[in-house]
Design an enzyme around this catalytic site. Structure first.
Site, short mmCIF file in Angstrom:
data_model
loop_
_atom_site.label_atom_id
_atom_site.label_comp_id
_atom_site.label_asym_id
_atom_site.label_seq_id
_atom_site.Cartn_x
_atom_site.Cartn_y
_atom_site.Cartn_z
N CYS A 19 0.79 -1.26 -0.06
CA CYS A 19 0.03 -0.05 -0.01
C CYS A 19 0.62 1.25 0.01
O CYS A 19 2.15 1.26 -0.18
CB CYS A 19 -1.03 -0.02 1.08
SG CYS A 19 -0.47 0.40 2.93
N SER A 26 -2.01 -2.59 3.92
CA SER A 26 -1.34 -3.81 3.63
C SER A 26 -0.90 -4.60 4.85
O SER A 26 -0.92 -5.64 5.20
CB SER A 26 0.03 -3.54 2.80
OG SER A 26 0.69 -2.48 3.57
N ASP A 133 -8.29 3.59 1.03
CA ASP A 133 -7.42 4.04 2.09
C ASP A 133 -8.30 4.67 3.31
O ASP A 133 -8.86 5.77 2.94
CB ASP A 133 -6.32 4.97 1.43
CG ASP A 133 -5.52 5.47 2.37
OD1 ASP A 133 -5.57 4.84 3.64
OD2 ASP A 133 -4.31 5.97 2.01
#
Length: 171
Positions: A19, A26, A133
């Protein structure tokens, strides 16, 4: 049914999760996937690593909200330390999964052999697309990521369970 690329090293399989800062998406995927592999008895054969494309958080812990979300769901989020992606990870891992299209572009894009792709390419409910995100949002964003990560991790583990040792050892 998903198909995974063969192992490069006989008897083991490496998965890298990527990520942006390696403090939210991640590492959440790393913790969940590692726990699922352990439950399936595959942790001795499959290694999971996570990293970020940026260098802002190197050696730092997971985002507190990500860790709290994982802990509330029964996972151990205490061991994570952020790392930065290095190009050698593409050769050191059998499968590299980026959390979003920008992360994928930052590590060089998809590969024809399927070794580098988006994490959600393996999502059984909504394949393709980004893992959003949650960093600038609230707790609901972390819960959404956990839901995506859990179902996709289950799919990855099922695919690994279907794979035979001979398939993993193929060149």
């Amino acid at each position: 049914m998903i198909e995974l690329p063969p192992a490069r090293t006989p008897g083991s399989y490496g998965i890298a999760l990527v990520c942006l800062g390696n403090i939210c998406r991640s590492p959440m995927a790393d913790v969940v996937l590692s726990a699922r592999l352990d439950e399936a008895g595959l942790s001795g054969h499959v290694v999971v690593d996570s990293c970020g494309t940026g260098d802002w958080h190197i050696d730092g812990p997971m985002d507190e909200r990500a860790a709290a979300t994982l802990t509330a769901a029964g996972y151990d989020a205490t061991r994570h330390r952020a790392r930065q992606f290095k190009p050698t990870w593409l050769d050191d891992h059998d499968l590299v999964l980026a959390m979003d299209a920008q992360n994928l572009a930052d590590i060089g894009g998809r590969t024809d052999d399927g070794r580098v792709r988006l994490f959600r390419d393996l999502d059984p409910v909504e394949p393709g697309g980004d893992v959003p995100d949650p960093y600038y949002g609230g707790d609901a964003g972390f819960e959404e990521v956990l839901t995506m990560v859990e179902r996709t991790s289950a799919t990855i583990v099922a695919a690994l369970q279907r794979e035979s040792a001979s398939r993993w050892s193929a060149p």
